[in-house]
Design an enzyme around this catalytic site. Structure first.
Site, PDB file in Angstrom:
ATOM      1  N   SER A  85       0.676  -1.047   0.113  1.00  0.00           N
ATOM      2  CA  SER A  85       0.117  -0.072   0.030  1.00  0.00           C
ATOM      3  C   SER A  85       0.832   1.047   0.047  1.00  0.00           C
ATOM      4  O   SER A  85       2.087   1.292   0.439  1.00  0.00           O
ATOM      5  CB  SER A  85      -0.996   0.092   1.183  1.00  0.00           C
ATOM      6  OG  SER A  85      -2.084   0.988   1.189  1.00  0.00           O
ATOM      7  N   ASP A  86       0.389   2.280  -0.594  1.00  0.00           N
ATOM      8  CA  ASP A  86       1.076   3.647  -0.449  1.00  0.00           C
ATOM      9  C   ASP A  86      -0.091   4.607  -0.494  1.00  0.00           C
ATOM     10  O   ASP A  86      -1.267   4.727  -0.988  1.00  0.00           O
ATOM     11  CB  ASP A  86       1.793   3.726  -1.568  1.00  0.00           C
ATOM     12  CG  ASP A  86       2.900   5.095  -1.434  1.00  0.00           C
ATOM     13  OD1 ASP A  86       3.722   4.932  -0.930  1.00  0.00           O
ATOM     14  OD2 ASP A  86       2.617   6.075  -2.276  1.00  0.00           O
TER      15      ASP A  86
END
Length: 200
Positions: free
Chosen positions: A68-69
């Site tokens: 995730s970012d």
């Protein structure tokens, strides 16, 4: 569900996964997070999530890896984590009294295959005084967070309005994460404890 790996050292992402009943291990990804020339913010965020998931999945064949970012976007500019307290104060002053976007991507990789989703949430800040910005920065909370604030922490008092996914602003869009896991044959609800079982 022990075959799931979170490719992030973020305690906030771990807390969100635990919230929906996912059992997982943590294996942070180490990738180059430099934006490419003329790369759009959404493309950048989704690319990083995918690269994180795929980088870790290479070392764990057969495992499901979540990457995730999160980036804060103001007028199409990416506001990352502040380098120091001066930059944190400057970023918060920019966000004061404005509406910005928080883009969070979630990616699920397994054996070289990767599916991803990008979630955009609009967040409006009230006007912030220089004194409260300084007091907030002095707490240290902004220093490891995109956009120099944590909505789930002290920085929550700055938020006037939110349109979209709260969990995505914290760091992990829960609905999209659950959909990706279900599509991969791991619906999270199958692992929820039953109250009847705990009473027996």
């Amino acid at each position: 569900m022990g075959s799931i790996i979170l490719a992030s050292a973020s305690p906030r992402r771990s807390e969100l996964l635990e919230q929906i009943g996912v059992e997982f291990s943590v294996q942070p990804a180490h990738i180059d997070e430099t934006p490419r020339s003329a790369e759009m913010p959404g493309d950048y965020v989704e690319r990083l999530a995918r690269e994180k998931a795929l980088a870790v999945a290479v070392d764990f064949p057969g495992k499901l890896v979540l990457g995730s970012d999160t980036s804060v976007i103001l007028e199409n500019a990416i506001l990352g984590k502040p380098a120091d307290e001066h930059e944190a104060r400057s970023i918060l002053a920019e966000l004061s009294g404005t509406t910005h976007q928080v883009m969070t991507a979630i990616a699920l990789a397994q054996d070289g295959h990767c599916e991803s989703r990008l979630v955009t949430t609009e967040v409006s800040f009230r006007s912030l005084s220089p004194a409260e910005i300084a007091a907030y920065v002095a707490t240290g909370e902004p220093m490891d967070k995109a956009g120099s604030y944590g909505i789930q922490g002290l920085g929550g008092i700055f938020v006037q309005e939110l349109k979209g996914s709260y969990s995505a602003v914290v760091g992990l869009p829960l609905q999209e994460t659950a959909v990706l896991l279900a599509n991969a044959g791991c619906p999270v609800w199958k692992y929820w404890p039953s109250s009847r079982e705990s009473q027996s």
